[in-house]
Design an enzyme around this catalytic site. Structure first.
Site, PDB file in Angstrom:
ATOM      1  N   ARG A 152     -20.721  17.643  31.992  1.00 48.41           N
ATOM      2  CA  ARG A 152     -19.690  16.613  31.769  1.00 48.41           C
ATOM      3  C   ARG A 152     -18.739  16.562  32.957  1.00 48.41           C
ATOM      4  O   ARG A 152     -18.316  15.500  33.396  1.00 48.41           O
ATOM      5  CB  ARG A 152     -18.935  16.892  30.467  1.00 48.41           C
ATOM      6  N   ASP A 181     -26.919  16.988  30.779  1.00 47.94           N
ATOM      7  CA  ASP A 181     -26.403  16.206  29.654  1.00 47.94           C
ATOM      8  C   ASP A 181     -26.392  14.744  30.064  1.00 47.94           C
ATOM      9  O   ASP A 181     -26.857  14.393  31.161  1.00 47.94           O
ATOM     10  CB  ASP A 181     -24.995  16.707  29.246  1.00 47.94           C
ATOM     11  N   HIS A 245     -29.299  13.774  24.477  1.00 42.93           N
ATOM     12  CA  HIS A 245     -28.372  14.006  25.603  1.00 42.93           C
ATOM     13  C   HIS A 245     -29.109  13.789  26.922  1.00 42.93           C
ATOM     14  O   HIS A 245     -28.998  14.590  27.853  1.00 42.93           O
ATOM     15  CB  HIS A 245     -27.776  15.406  25.521  1.00 42.93           C
ATOM     16  N   ASP A 308     -29.705  19.332  20.088  1.00 42.88           N
ATOM     17  CA  ASP A 308     -28.594  18.884  19.236  1.00 42.88           C
ATOM     18  C   ASP A 308     -28.425  17.366  19.295  1.00 42.88           C
ATOM     19  O   ASP A 308     -28.793  16.718  20.274  1.00 42.88           O
ATOM     20  CB  ASP A 308     -27.281  19.559  19.682  1.00 42.88           C
ATOM     21  N   GLU A 309     -27.863  16.827  18.225  1.00 38.50           N
ATOM     22  CA  GLU A 309     -27.339  15.460  18.185  1.00 38.50           C
ATOM     23  C   GLU A 309     -28.332  14.394  18.666  1.00 38.50           C
ATOM     24  O   GLU A 309     -27.973  13.511  19.450  1.00 38.50           O
ATOM     25  CB  GLU A 309     -26.041  15.392  19.013  1.00 38.50           C
ATOM     26  N   TRP A 379     -24.017  26.148  15.373  1.00 39.03           N
ATOM     27  CA  TRP A 379     -22.764  25.567  15.887  1.00 39.03           C
ATOM     28  C   TRP A 379     -22.078  24.697  14.854  1.00 39.03           C
ATOM     29  O   TRP A 379     -20.851  24.609  14.826  1.00 39.03           O
ATOM     30  CB  TRP A 379     -23.015  24.791  17.174  1.00 39.03           C
ATOM     31  N   TYR A 405     -15.310  27.023  19.648  1.00 40.81           N
ATOM     32  CA  TYR A 405     -15.333  25.823  20.483  1.00 40.81           C
ATOM     33  C   TYR A 405     -14.026  25.747  21.274  1.00 40.81           C
ATOM     34  O   TYR A 405     -12.970  25.416  20.747  1.00 40.81           O
ATOM     35  CB  TYR A 405     -15.593  24.580  19.619  1.00 40.81           C
ATOM     36  N   ASP A 407     -13.109  23.805  23.578  1.00 44.67           N
ATOM     37  CA  ASP A 407     -12.558  22.493  23.945  1.00 44.67           C
ATOM     38  C   ASP A 407     -11.578  22.002  22.882  1.00 44.67           C
ATOM     39  O   ASP A 407     -10.931  20.975  23.069  1.00 44.67           O
ATOM     40  CB  ASP A 407     -13.672  21.452  24.161  1.00 44.67           C
ATOM     41  N   TRP A 456     -17.057  23.358  26.235  1.00 39.91           N
ATOM     42  CA  TRP A 456     -17.525  21.987  26.483  1.00 39.91           C
ATOM     43  C   TRP A 456     -16.493  21.301  27.358  1.00 39.91           C
ATOM     44  O   TRP A 456     -15.285  21.538  27.206  1.00 39.91           O
ATOM     45  CB  TRP A 456     -17.693  21.244  25.148  1.00 39.91           C
ATOM     46  N   GLU A 458     -15.994  17.753  28.223  1.00 37.52           N
ATOM     47  CA  GLU A 458     -15.682  16.315  28.272  1.00 37.52           C
ATOM     48  C   GLU A 458     -14.234  16.058  28.687  1.00 37.52           C
ATOM     49  O   GLU A 458     -13.931  15.106  29.409  1.00 37.52           O
ATOM     50  CB  GLU A 458     -15.902  15.655  26.911  1.00 37.52           C
TER      51      GLU A 458
END
Ligand code: ACM
Ligand code: ZN
Length: 515
Positions: A152, A181, A245, A308-309, A379, A405, A407, A456, A458
């Site tokens: 990121r 990512d 991602h 993930d995601e 997670w 986490y 972030d 993370w 971002e």
């Protein structure tokens, strides 16, 4: 002399004796077994004591030399009666000398980092003064990890190395390197040059003129990071996030997506619908070459494959994905992910690597079962880890609900950087991480390898902000994965001393309320 050594993570046993050890900076010697560890720590101490942030050497009274008359003597000792003997150390401080014994380089390095902590807080006016004591210490968990998201925002190899050094000061022994990512691809893969030529650069749509939104690590830098970590007994775990991602991959090789594009390396954050096309065999050609590159760079036996995601809209609408679904006898696109995961784990096994995946890799895996040895990184709370350990998988706990986490904001205050997710993640919350939960059977609990925290990035556009987010929550997590014998009040008192060590190393840290 106060009898409190304020070590973090808290050692298993500290017994104080009578008297004090006092000398100029003692030299570090060994019995012929630990030359590499001695060389590493001598370099670390030189750097620490000269650290710019610590001000001028004369004021500190450090001559730049090690005193040959007094020493820290390191030698081999086999601890038959102790748990996790490989990582165990014994550190003994008498009025005359300091000794560290261990069965292996790993244990000795742990002991040397404990000694380094004492130097960082107790070396003043040219003198190291320590109460006599005997410390016997070993970890509760073998996996004590930290993840840095270098996709990121891009962090320099120099920043990564310094961070690994500070991790090892806290006995953190796994550096999980999030290398890819939607917003950037940071790993050179010879057969797919566009991954770095195109995928490492993102458009600066917001016109922020930042230098570190783009970049990749050269082969030389990766080798240096791995070697730098190895002498600190830290294993590097690369992560290549597949099949979601994937915007940076798709921008580089648009044929690997369901629609063919156009795609771009994302300058936004969030979760994107474009993922690798499950109906296109070329995604496995890509994975083969990526894994070849990883096997060449990273000696550790684990590779993180993300997982993930993943959004399934494209697979729902794509004729190639639907054809694949029918051929495999699957009912819904979610199952295509478990098929891909299964194939990736097989490809890694051929290279004698074990896959780690985020806990989604367990979802919809009835038909394509996740191989038993695949490690699940929990997670989305602890639920994935509870389920996976019950099914026989090794598990690493990194729940976003328990302060892992980094972030997330330290406090629910508008002035604090970071995001809010179900409230802030205070130092107290990080400290309360408990990788083994009451739901687990004894057998399931034995599969918990340990825990880790994740940075993370971002919202974290500079290394100094990352440090502010990481410290001192990392110190709390380091203790939570090292010892069962936790006590937050005691930790807080030790942290007051430990903060000075971080200051002396020039590390930026959060200084507000701990809960
Ligand atoms: C994750 O936080 N998406 C693993
Ligand atoms: Zn498709």
């Amino acid at each position: 002399m106060k009898k409190q050594l304020s070590i973090i993570p808290r050692p298993v046993s500290v017994k104080y004796g009578e008297g004090v050890f006092q000398s100029a900076m003692p030299s570090i010697k060994e019995d012929g077994n630990f030359a590499k560890e001695i060389e590493t720590v001598t370099g670390q101490l030189r750097g620490d004591l000269r650290c710019k942030m610590r001000g001028d050497l004369k004021k500190m009274g450090y001559s730049g030399q090690f005193d040959e008359k007094k020493s820290v003597f390191c030698s081999k000792e086999i601890f038959n009666d102790l748990k996790d003997a490989d990582e165990t150390y014994k550190l003994t401080i008498t009025t005359e000398k300091i000794s560290i014994t261990a069965a292996s380089g790993k244990g000795l390095y742990n002991g040397l980092q404990t000694f380094r902590q004492l130097v960082l807080s107790e070396f003043r006016d040219g003198m190291l003064t320590l109460p006599c004591a005997e410390i016997i210490d070993y970890p509760r968990f073998s996996w004590r990890g930290f993840m840095l998201d270098c996709a990121r925002y891009f962090y320099s190899a120099a920043f990564v190395k310094n961070l690994i050094d500070i991790l090892s000061l806290h006995h953190i022994n796994r550096f999980h390197w999030h290398l890819t990512d939607d917003q950037g691809w940071r790993l050179p893969v010879a057969e797919y040059p566009l991954l770095t030529e195109i995928g490492s650069k993102r458009q600066d749509y917001r016109r922020v003129w930042m230098s570190h939104i783009s970049g990749f690590y050269t082969a030389k830098e990766i080798d240096e990071v791995v070697e730098y970590a190895a002498v600190r007994h830290v294993e590097v775990v690369p992560e290549i996030d597949l099949p979601g991602h994937a915007s940076a991959i798709l921008a580089s090789y648009p044929g690997l997506g369901c629609t063919g594009g156009p795609y771009r390396v994302e300058d936004r954050f969030g979760i994107f619908e474009d993922v690798l096309c499950a109906g296109n065999d070329q995604i496995f050609d890509l994975a083969e070459k990526i894994f070849d590159a990883l096997a060449g760079f990273f000696p550790f036996g684990y590779v993180h494959i993300g997982g993930d995601e993943v959004r399934y809209n494209r697979w729902n609408d794509c004729p190639k994905c639907q054809k694949r679904l029918r051929e495999l006898g699957l009912k819904k696109p979610e199952e295509l992910q478990s098929w891909i995961t299964f194939k990736l784990t097989e490809m890694l096994a051929k290279r004698k690597k074990t896959a780690i995946g985020w806990d989604e890799v367990l979802d919809d895996s009835e038909k394509f079962k996740l191989p038993k040895e695949t490690v699940v990184m929990s997670w989305r709370g602890s639920e994935g880890g509870i389920r996976a350990s019950g099914l026989g998988h090794p598990v690493i706990m990194s729940p976003n609900t328990a302060g892992c986490y980094l972030d997330y904001k330290h406090l629910d205050e508008p002035e604090e950087p970071g995001q809010l997710f179900e409230g802030a993640a205070s130092v107290y919350k990080s400290y309360s991480l408990e990788p083994v939960t009451p739901e687990m059977s004894k057998e399931a609990a034995s599969r918990i390898l340990g825990g880790q925290c994740n940075m993370w990035s971002e919202l974290i556009y500079a290394g100094k902000i990352a440090e502010y987010m990481i410290f001192p929550r990392l110190c709390a997590i380091a203790e939570a994965v090292w010892t069962e014998d936790k006590d937050f009040e005691d930790f807080s008192a030790r942290l007051a001393v430990h903060r000075e060590r971080l200051d002396n190393l020039g590390i930026n840290q959060y200084r507000g309320h701990l809960r």
